[in-house]
Design a protein around this motif. Structure first.
Motif, PDB file in Angstrom:
ATOM      1  N   SER A 247       0.820  -1.219   0.000  1.00 11.71           N
ATOM      2  CA  SER A 247       0.000   0.000   0.000  1.00 11.71           C
ATOM      3  C   SER A 247       0.850   1.265   0.000  1.00 11.71           C
ATOM      4  CB  SER A 247      -0.931   0.011   1.214  1.00 11.71           C
ATOM      5  OG  SER A 247      -0.186   0.065   2.409  1.00 11.71           O
ATOM      6  N   THR A 248       2.167   1.098   0.041  1.00 10.12           N
ATOM      7  CA  THR A 248       3.126   2.210   0.124  1.00 10.12           C
ATOM      8  C   THR A 248       2.710   3.232   1.180  1.00 10.12           C
ATOM      9  OG1 THR A 248       2.121   3.488  -1.678  1.00 10.12           O
ATOM     10  CG2 THR A 248       3.911   1.946  -2.266  1.00 10.12           C
ATOM     11  N   ALA A 249       2.431   2.699   2.383  1.00  6.90           N
ATOM     12  CA  ALA A 249       2.008   3.563   3.483  1.00  6.90           C
ATOM     13  C   ALA A 249       2.407   2.930   4.817  1.00  6.90           C
ATOM     14  CB  ALA A 249       0.497   3.762   3.433  1.00  6.90           C
ATOM     15  N   TRP A 250       2.449   3.757   5.850  1.00  8.56           N
ATOM     16  CA  TRP A 250       2.669   3.260   7.197  1.00  8.56           C
ATOM     17  C   TRP A 250       1.374   2.659   7.707  1.00  8.56           C
ATOM     18  CZ3 TRP A 250       7.364   2.881   9.247  1.00  8.56           C
ATOM     19  CH2 TRP A 250       8.386   3.664   8.707  1.00  8.56           C
ATOM     20  N   VAL A 251       1.454   1.439   8.273  1.00  7.81           N
ATOM     21  CA  VAL A 251       0.275   0.738   8.781  1.00  7.81           C
ATOM     22  C   VAL A 251       0.528   0.385  10.239  1.00  7.81           C
ATOM     23  CG1 VAL A 251      -1.167  -1.316   8.529  1.00  7.81           C
ATOM     24  CG2 VAL A 251      -0.237  -0.192   6.498  1.00  7.81           C
ATOM     25  N   GLU A 252      -0.424   0.766  11.095  1.00  5.53           N
ATOM     26  CA  GLU A 252      -0.281   0.474  12.518  1.00  5.53           C
ATOM     27  C   GLU A 252      -0.354  -1.028  12.754  1.00  5.53           C
ATOM     28  OE1 GLU A 252      -1.977   2.100  16.757  1.00  5.53           O
ATOM     29  OE2 GLU A 252      -3.370   2.018  15.075  1.00  5.53           O
ATOM     30  N   ALA A 253       0.638  -1.558  13.457  1.00  2.00           N
ATOM     31  CA  ALA A 253       0.681  -2.988  13.764  1.00  2.00           C
ATOM     32  C   ALA A 253      -0.351  -3.316  14.843  1.00  2.00           C
ATOM     33  CB  ALA A 253       2.076  -3.381  14.244  1.00  2.00           C
ATOM     34  N   LYS A 254      -0.868  -4.518  14.804  1.00  3.05           N
ATOM     35  CA  LYS A 254      -1.842  -4.999  15.787  1.00  3.05           C
ATOM     36  C   LYS A 254      -1.200  -6.098  16.614  1.00  3.05           C
ATOM     37  CE  LYS A 254      -5.098  -2.516  13.860  1.00  3.05           C
ATOM     38  NZ  LYS A 254      -5.018  -1.116  14.155  1.00  3.05           N
ATOM     39  N   GLY A 255      -1.539  -6.131  17.887  1.00  2.74           N
ATOM     40  CA  GLY A 255      -1.023  -7.157  18.777  1.00  2.74           C
ATOM     41  C   GLY A 255      -0.478  -6.563  20.054  1.00  2.74           C
ATOM     42  N   VAL A 256       0.364  -7.329  20.732  1.00  6.96           N
ATOM     43  CA  VAL A 256       0.945  -6.905  22.010  1.00  6.96           C
ATOM     44  C   VAL A 256       2.304  -6.273  21.765  1.00  6.96           C
ATOM     45  CG1 VAL A 256       1.741  -7.680  24.277  1.00  6.96           C
ATOM     46  CG2 VAL A 256      -0.288  -8.721  23.247  1.00  6.96           C
ATOM     47  N   PHE A 257       2.467  -5.038  22.220  1.00 10.13           N
ATOM     48  CA  PHE A 257       3.738  -4.327  22.162  1.00 10.13           C
ATOM     49  C   PHE A 257       4.393  -4.396  23.537  1.00 10.13           C
ATOM     50  CE2 PHE A 257       1.517  -2.561  18.622  1.00 10.13           C
ATOM     51  CZ  PHE A 257       2.485  -2.143  17.724  1.00 10.13           C
ATOM     52  N   LYS A 258       5.705  -4.572  23.548  1.00  8.44           N
ATOM     53  CA  LYS A 258       6.466  -4.569  24.798  1.00  8.44           C
ATOM     54  C   LYS A 258       7.186  -3.235  24.925  1.00  8.44           C
ATOM     55  CE  LYS A 258       7.102  -9.507  24.452  1.00  8.44           C
ATOM     56  NZ  LYS A 258       8.027 -10.550  24.070  1.00  8.44           N
ATOM     57  N   VAL A 259       7.289  -2.755  26.144  1.00 11.77           N
ATOM     58  CA  VAL A 259       7.934  -1.475  26.435  1.00 11.77           C
ATOM     59  C   VAL A 259       9.066  -1.717  27.420  1.00 11.77           C
ATOM     60  CG1 VAL A 259       7.599   0.792  27.486  1.00 11.77           C
ATOM     61  CG2 VAL A 259       5.799  -0.194  26.071  1.00 11.77           C
ATOM     62  N   ILE A 260      10.232  -1.139  27.137  1.00 11.11           N
ATOM     63  CA  ILE A 260      11.347  -1.170  28.076  1.00 11.11           C
ATOM     64  C   ILE A 260      11.848   0.254  28.261  1.00 11.11           C
ATOM     65  CG2 ILE A 260      13.754  -1.830  28.423  1.00 11.11           C
ATOM     66  CD1 ILE A 260      13.225  -4.481  27.299  1.00 11.11           C
TER      67      ILE A 260
END
Length: 139
Positions: free
Chosen positions: A109-122
């Motif tokens: 799509s030649t675009a930024w797409v928000e990922a879905k799922g669990v993100f980890k933060v450090i």
């Protein structure tokens, strides 16, 4: 080669990305990862304390781990700031994680797409801080 390559290959560099030296010691605590509806971003908030006997500077760093299905490197630096603290004092530090920070480039799509799922933060003082704070959020 950078910290992302070392992380992906499970290699230990001589000095971690963001490694610094100080005459003082610092501790991180009270990590909170919350949805900030006012800014439509996730807010990462924590406390940095100078536990040493002299004043000093610390550079807190925010790393984000994408859901595994995205194929992204294990950790990506998404924010950092420098704080100056007198001995025995502490301060609150905040980072915003924007939609773009949570996105990957989609070639089709030649675009930024928000990922879905669990993100980890450090949150820590370097990419390999053994005393780093850990959190997560889901989309």
């Amino acid at each position: 080669m950078g910290y992302r390559w070392y992380d992906a290959m499970s290699q230990s560099p001589a000095f971690a990305f963001g490694h610094g030296l100080s005459y003082s010691t610092f501790e991180f605590s009270d990590l909170r990862v919350i949805w900030d509806s006012r800014h439509a971003n996730y807010l990462v908030d924590f406390t940095v304390a100078n536990t040493g006997t002299v004043g000093g500077r610390e550079t807190p760093q925010l790393y984000l781990g994408f859901p595994s299905h995205t194929g992204e490197p294990p950790w990506q630096l998404k924010g950092f700031t420098k704080v100056r603290l007198a001995a025995g004092t502490k301060t609150s530090v905040s980072f915003h994680i924007s939609t773009r920070d949570r996105s990957t480039w989609d070639v089709g799509s030649t675009a930024w797409v928000e990922a879905k799922g669990v993100f980890k933060v450090i949150v820590g003082s370097s990419s390999r801080d053994p005393k780093a704070l850990h959190g997560q959020f889901s989309i």
